[in-house]
Design an enzyme around this catalytic site. Structure first.
Site, mmCIF file in Angstrom:
data_model
loop_
_atom_site.group_PDB
_atom_site.id
_atom_site.type_symbol
_atom_site.label_atom_id
_atom_site.label_comp_id
_atom_site.label_asym_id
_atom_site.label_seq_id
_atom_site.Cartn_x
_atom_site.Cartn_y
_atom_site.Cartn_z
ATOM 1 N N LYS A 181 0.857 -1.200 0.000
ATOM 2 C CA LYS A 181 0.000 0.000 0.000
ATOM 3 C C LYS A 181 0.890 1.247 0.000
ATOM 4 O O LYS A 181 1.557 1.548 0.990
ATOM 5 C CB LYS A 181 -0.908 0.048 1.233
ATOM 6 C CG LYS A 181 -1.961 1.157 1.044
ATOM 7 C CD LYS A 181 -2.564 1.650 2.322
ATOM 8 C CE LYS A 181 -1.821 2.781 2.965
ATOM 9 N NZ LYS A 181 -1.830 4.056 2.247
ATOM 10 N N GLY A 233 7.084 4.731 8.174
ATOM 11 C CA GLY A 233 6.209 5.879 8.396
ATOM 12 C C GLY A 233 6.417 6.444 9.776
ATOM 13 O O GLY A 233 7.505 6.347 10.343
ATOM 14 N N SER A 234 5.364 7.001 10.319
ATOM 15 C CA SER A 234 5.501 7.709 11.588
ATOM 16 C C SER A 234 5.573 6.733 12.766
ATOM 17 O O SER A 234 5.047 5.615 12.704
ATOM 18 C CB SER A 234 4.326 8.657 11.776
ATOM 19 O OG SER A 234 3.132 7.924 11.801
ATOM 20 N N GLU A 255 10.264 0.866 10.209
ATOM 21 C CA GLU A 255 11.264 1.919 9.933
ATOM 22 C C GLU A 255 10.540 3.231 10.178
ATOM 23 O O GLU A 255 9.683 3.627 9.398
ATOM 24 C CB GLU A 255 11.747 1.780 8.497
ATOM 25 C CG GLU A 255 13.087 2.452 8.271
ATOM 26 C CD GLU A 255 12.935 3.902 7.883
ATOM 27 O OE1 GLU A 255 12.881 4.742 8.821
ATOM 28 O OE2 GLU A 255 12.860 4.196 6.692
ATOM 29 N N CYS A 289 13.287 10.686 6.783
ATOM 30 C CA CYS A 289 13.255 10.128 8.145
ATOM 31 C C CYS A 289 14.596 10.301 8.847
ATOM 32 O O CYS A 289 14.647 10.493 10.049
ATOM 33 C CB CYS A 289 12.836 8.674 8.108
ATOM 34 S SG CYS A 289 13.756 7.698 6.936
ATOM 35 N N GLU A 386 9.983 15.225 15.570
ATOM 36 C CA GLU A 386 10.313 15.170 14.149
ATOM 37 C C GLU A 386 9.422 16.151 13.388
ATOM 38 O O GLU A 386 8.204 15.999 13.347
ATOM 39 C CB GLU A 386 10.068 13.752 13.630
ATOM 40 C CG GLU A 386 10.467 13.565 12.198
ATOM 41 C CD GLU A 386 10.235 12.150 11.693
ATOM 42 O OE1 GLU A 386 9.178 11.582 11.992
ATOM 43 O OE2 GLU A 386 11.117 11.621 11.000
HETATM 44 P P1 NDP Z 1 1.999 7.849 8.443
HETATM 45 O O1 NDP Z 1 2.778 7.006 9.370
HETATM 46 O O2 NDP Z 1 0.641 8.239 8.829
HETATM 47 O O3 NDP Z 1 1.868 7.099 7.025
HETATM 48 C C1 NDP Z 1 2.753 6.132 6.513
HETATM 49 C C2 NDP Z 1 1.943 5.087 5.744
HETATM 50 O O4 NDP Z 1 1.077 4.393 6.647
HETATM 51 C C3 NDP Z 1 1.036 5.662 4.680
HETATM 52 O O5 NDP Z 1 0.924 4.743 3.624
HETATM 53 C C4 NDP Z 1 -0.259 5.797 5.432
HETATM 54 O O6 NDP Z 1 -1.374 5.904 4.606
HETATM 55 C C5 NDP Z 1 -0.279 4.526 6.221
HETATM 56 N N1 NDP Z 1 -1.111 4.551 7.413
HETATM 57 C C6 NDP Z 1 -1.612 5.627 8.065
HETATM 58 N N2 NDP Z 1 -2.309 5.212 9.143
HETATM 59 C C7 NDP Z 1 -2.252 3.864 9.169
HETATM 60 C C8 NDP Z 1 -2.760 2.863 10.031
HETATM 61 N N3 NDP Z 1 -3.462 3.176 11.106
HETATM 62 N N4 NDP Z 1 -2.489 1.584 9.767
HETATM 63 C C9 NDP Z 1 -1.751 1.250 8.694
HETATM 64 N N5 NDP Z 1 -1.256 2.153 7.826
HETATM 65 C C10 NDP Z 1 -1.484 3.436 8.066
HETATM 66 O O7 NDP Z 1 2.805 9.092 8.080
HETATM 67 P P2 NDP Z 1 2.218 10.391 7.382
HETATM 68 O O8 NDP Z 1 2.362 10.195 5.961
HETATM 69 O O9 NDP Z 1 0.860 10.752 7.837
HETATM 70 O O10 NDP Z 1 3.191 11.458 7.975
HETATM 71 C C11 NDP Z 1 3.012 11.899 9.300
HETATM 72 C C12 NDP Z 1 4.348 12.111 9.932
HETATM 73 O O11 NDP Z 1 5.047 10.877 9.971
HETATM 74 C C13 NDP Z 1 5.264 13.025 9.176
HETATM 75 O O12 NDP Z 1 5.033 14.344 9.480
HETATM 76 C C14 NDP Z 1 6.587 12.546 9.625
HETATM 77 O O13 NDP Z 1 6.905 13.125 10.857
HETATM 78 C C15 NDP Z 1 6.403 11.073 9.805
HETATM 79 N N6 NDP Z 1 6.862 10.265 8.654
HETATM 80 C C16 NDP Z 1 7.989 9.555 8.798
HETATM 81 C C17 NDP Z 1 8.468 8.826 7.735
HETATM 82 C C18 NDP Z 1 9.692 8.020 7.843
HETATM 83 O O14 NDP Z 1 10.183 7.562 6.829
HETATM 84 N N7 NDP Z 1 10.230 7.803 9.011
HETATM 85 C C19 NDP Z 1 7.809 8.838 6.456
HETATM 86 C C20 NDP Z 1 6.587 9.587 6.426
HETATM 87 C C21 NDP Z 1 6.164 10.266 7.494
HETATM 88 P P3 NDP Z 1 -1.774 7.383 4.145
HETATM 89 O O15 NDP Z 1 -0.705 7.861 3.277
HETATM 90 O O16 NDP Z 1 -3.011 7.202 3.429
HETATM 91 O O17 NDP Z 1 -1.928 8.211 5.398
#
Ligand code: NDP
Length: 776
Positions: A181, A233-234, A255, A289, A386
């Protein structure tokens, strides 16, 4: 001289989007499945709608998982070389389509074409090439392991196609199939990739892509048909996924975020370090990140350094990301832009000062200029959270130890960058920073051969290199037995006998026998129900004391491996001296063959004593004149919840590998036969094991396990217990995202194929990759 416009032509990319009717469904079983609901994907630089993207629901996710499951057998039957041919074909296809992929990525994400063209897409191709090689070698190089099965992968928007490559290439090379996804903001390059996979004949169902918001991600995580979740992600969502997958048996790698230090010493080449900062925090608009978002600069050169940095910031060009001479493009979305703004406003309210370059923010699109925040205290939000934007928080330090202290003053541990012309100092600092990746005199370097991933709340598991491949395989030790008994059998407890007080074994904390905080103890029955002795009932306070004491003993992991080996040989020797006594005790308490168990425990100690100075890292030859040292480091303070059966061997099987590689441990022994563990205190005491390295708390395993799982200063937890117990341990470990390894059901701890070996050492360590440039 002024820059003229140098725009990249986006016509072909736009044409491809319109050929699809600017509407996308889900890629399932090698074909497009139409979606019932859509949302719009927007170009952040212009706010124009690029396409309508399908929102996956439960049935779409289910169809994708079913397709992946059906494809698994045939994909594995292809063998390593067969899979390698597909990965190679994908790598070639990425190269052939590099330009259109770069443009799609820039349109969808807002990042400069210079970065997508020169960094993202070449690294995508590199990943598929590298893992084509691993597909051929995996059986030989990762013996006694097998693919995990169907992998659910969730990626963020900051490096859309690169994150896809980081996830998909190793998973497929290792013999798994995938449901991926992408992030809702940036799905277009994944669609183009899906189409390319079809064009090169990747078998249907091997790669499935479902799109949508976090709910689609949640459906994927919860689906019972997947064997592993790989998430980037976050930290907040990572924590939620840890809780959701607890007890499911699904493998998990996370990660997550970071607040990485960029440390500049007075003897650094300051101009090079300024360029490093530009890469560290303004690459990809700081939406990285591992961005070096905390600048720690030695006080004696701070003014000079900041003045040079400001001059350089004035020359950074912000604008149309399709322009080839642009340094910084757009922020991915209005929401992210608002978040960045509020962090900067908050920093000023907290007393910090903000300085921005005159970069000329475009009127249209979501842009934020390069920003420097000074007068920052370590406790300020801008220094701890962050931001995920082009915002650098600056702090100063005087001494080397202060630099380390500030660098490690974070709940994260993803990356660090160290700048000094003194190689001794740089490597010393690299070894002391708690981070999965350390760049010496360079920053934001990546390669498919080098693992990437964090310590602490930056997550666990690695992507890239051999350690990334391990994360998509499992060894026989990881296989959960079919039988998950609802609860552990606990032998009946007896009322205390006359002078029982004198026979009460205490707890073992900091090399001393101490009374339990509760003031309570309980009697232990022998198998014939006769009274065998009493043990203390440890509680939360005892766990806290033991963890604190263990933290004071972490010099064990920093000292020489040869020294650890000697202590472990001595342990084995001293256990052998008392073998008859232990064998008798085991037989008396459990009725099992005590002699066999003691013999096996001595062998296990000898086995891991042998490993102490041999479980080593490797060096990678990364491109661009860099050498990378991949060093296994101890996880830190580990909680070990021992199995009910095999009271001595179970304990030794967990303690020995953990301490062999330098961890310090808090151990909860078998409740059935805790007196075996309390007898073991004396073996520890006579074997020169430094105080605090092994701490033992007797009492209720489920209760004490929960305390360890909740404890934010415990870094890793192994738990051998029944299903409810390991579920609870995994769920509660989400607080500080400690690494867990659980064994539910019974296993024969005498069987070496199930209870000793490299997998224990791998699980007891985490790899730190230290990048060092060479040459002039
Ligand atoms: P998220 O962690 O929300 O999103 C990462 C991925 O997870 C996206 O594909 C997202 O879908 C999906 N997702 C969101 N909620 C869920 C859930 N409950 N269960 C499973 N999958 C989920 O990061 P964001 O994109 O919202 O960014 C928010 C903050 O996260 C940023 O401001 C940053 O601080 C941090 N971040 C860190 C990253 C890293 O590489 N360490 C990368 C991106 C963000 P969708 O895109 O539809 O929300």
């Amino acid at each position: 001289m002024e820059y003229g416009p140098a725009p990249e032509d986006a016509d072909r990319a736009r044409q491809w989007i319109s050929e699809q009717g600017a509407t996308f469904g889900h890629w399932i079983n090698g074909a497009w499945n139409s979606a019932s609901h859509h949302y719009e994907s927007v170009n952040p630089a212009t706010q124009e709608t690029l396409a309508r993207i399908g929102q996956a629901g439960r049935s779409d996710v289910h169809a994708a998982v079913v397709a992946a499951r059906q494809a698994l057998g045939p994909w594995q039957a292809l063998g390593g070389e067969g899979r390698a041919r597909h990965l190679y074909a994908l790598a070639r296809q990425v190269q052939k389509h590099a330009r259109i992929l770069s443009v799609i990525e820039t349109l969808d994400n807002g990042k400069p074409i210079r970065e997508t063209r020169d960094i993202d897409i070449p690294l995508v191709a590199r990943h598929f090439y590298h893992h084509a090689g691993w597909a051929t070698l995996v059986e030989e190089e990762l013996p006694e392991s097998e693919p995990l099965g169907v992998i659910g992968q969730i990626i963020p928007w900051n490096f859309p196609l690169l994150m896809l490559a980081w996830k998909v290439a190793p998973a497929l090379a290792a013999g798994n199939t995938v449901v991926l996804k992408p992030a809702e903001y940036t799905s277009l390059s994944a669609f183009y990739f899906a189409q390319m996979s079809h064009d090169v004949g990747l078998p249907p169902g091997v790669l499935n892509i479902v799109t949508g918001d976090g709910n689609a991600g949640r459906e994927l995580v919860e689906h019972p048909g997947i064997n592993k979740v790989a998430f980037t992600g976050s930290t907040g969502v990572g924590r939620e996924i840890r809780e959701t997958t607890a007890g499911s048996g699904k493998a998990l790698t996370l990660e997550l975020g970071g607040k990485s230090p960029f440390i500049v010493f007075a003897d650094a080449d300051l101009d090079s370090a300024v360029e490093g900062v530009v890469d560290a925090i303004w690459f990809n608009q700081g939406q990285v990140c591992c961005a070096g978002s905390r600048l720690l600069v030695q006080e004696s050169v701070a003014d000079d350094f900041l003045s040079r940095l400001k001059t350089r910031m004035q020359s950074l060009r912000l604008g149309d990301p399709l322009d080839k001479a642009i340094d910084m493009g757009a922020i991915v979305d209005q929401g992210q832009l608002d978040t960045i703004r509020s962090y900067v406003e908050g920093a000023v309210k907290e007393g910090a000062s903000c300085w921005q370059a005159n970069s000329g923010v475009p009127d249209q699109g979501w842009y934020f200029p390069p920003t420097l925040v000074t007068d920052v205290a370590p406790a300020h939000t801008i220094a701890t959270e962050e931001v995920f934007g082009p915002v650098l928080a600056v702090m100063t330090f005087r001494t080397h130890s202060e630099a380390i202290e500030i660098a490690n003053n974070t709940r994260y541990g993803l990356a660090a960058s160290v700048w000094s012309e003194n190689v001794n100092l740089a490597l010393e600092i690299a070894s002391k920073v708690k981070a999965g990746v350390v760049w010496v005199n360079c920053t934001n370097e990546f390669d498919a051969a080098v693992g990437f991933g964090g310590y602490r709340e930056s997550g666990f598991g690695r992507e890239g290199g051999i350690e990334g491949l391990w994360a998509y395989r499992r060894s026989p030790l990881d296989l959960l037995p079919d039988e998950n008994p609802p609860s552990d059998p606990v032998l009946p407890k007896l009322p205390a006998e006359g002078n029982a007080l004198d026979r009460t074994a205490k707890l073992y904390i900091g090399g001393r026998q101490v009374r339990p905080d509760s003031g309570y103890s309980h009697p232990v029955a022998a198998l014939d129900r006769s009274f065998a002795g009493e043990v203390g009932e440890g509680n939360r306070k005892d766990i806290r004391n033991a963890v604190e004491t263990a933290h004071g003993a972490t010099a064990w992991g920093k000292g020489s491996a040869h020294g650890r080996a000697q202590v472990m040989y001595f342990l084995a020797e001293n256990l052998e001296v008392r073998a008859d006594e232990f064998a008798k005790r085991i037989k008396e308490l459990t009725g099992t063959d005590g002699e066999q168990e003691v013999t096996a425990a001595i062998s296990r100690l000898l086995y891991y004593a042998g490993w102490c100075d041999k479980f080593e890292g490797v060096s990678h030859n990364a491109p661009g004149g860099r050498i990378v040292f991949a060093m296994p480091e101890p996880i830190g303070v580990m909680g070990l919840i021992c199995p009910q059966s095999h009271p001595l061997l179970g304990l030794v099987s967990l303690v020995a590998p953990a301490i062999a590689v330098g961890n310090v441990v808090v151990v909860i022994p078998s409740e059935n036969a805790p007196l075996v563990a309390t007898d073991f205190y004396q073996v520890l005491e006579t074997s020169d094991v430094p105080a605090g390295v092994v701490n033992i708390i007797t009492g209720s395993r489920p209760e004490l396990a929960k305390e360890l799982a909740r404890h934010d200063n415990v870094d890793g937890l192994w738990c051998a217990g029944h299903h409810e117990m390991v579920t609870e341990v995994e769920r509660l470990s989400s607080g500080n995202l400690k690494q867990t390894w659980v064994f539910s059901g019974e296993r024969d701890w005498c069987d070496t194929s199930l209870s000793q070996g490299r997998p224990f050492l791998r699980r007891a360590t985490q790899i730190k990759n230290i990048w060092v440039p060479y040459g002039e």
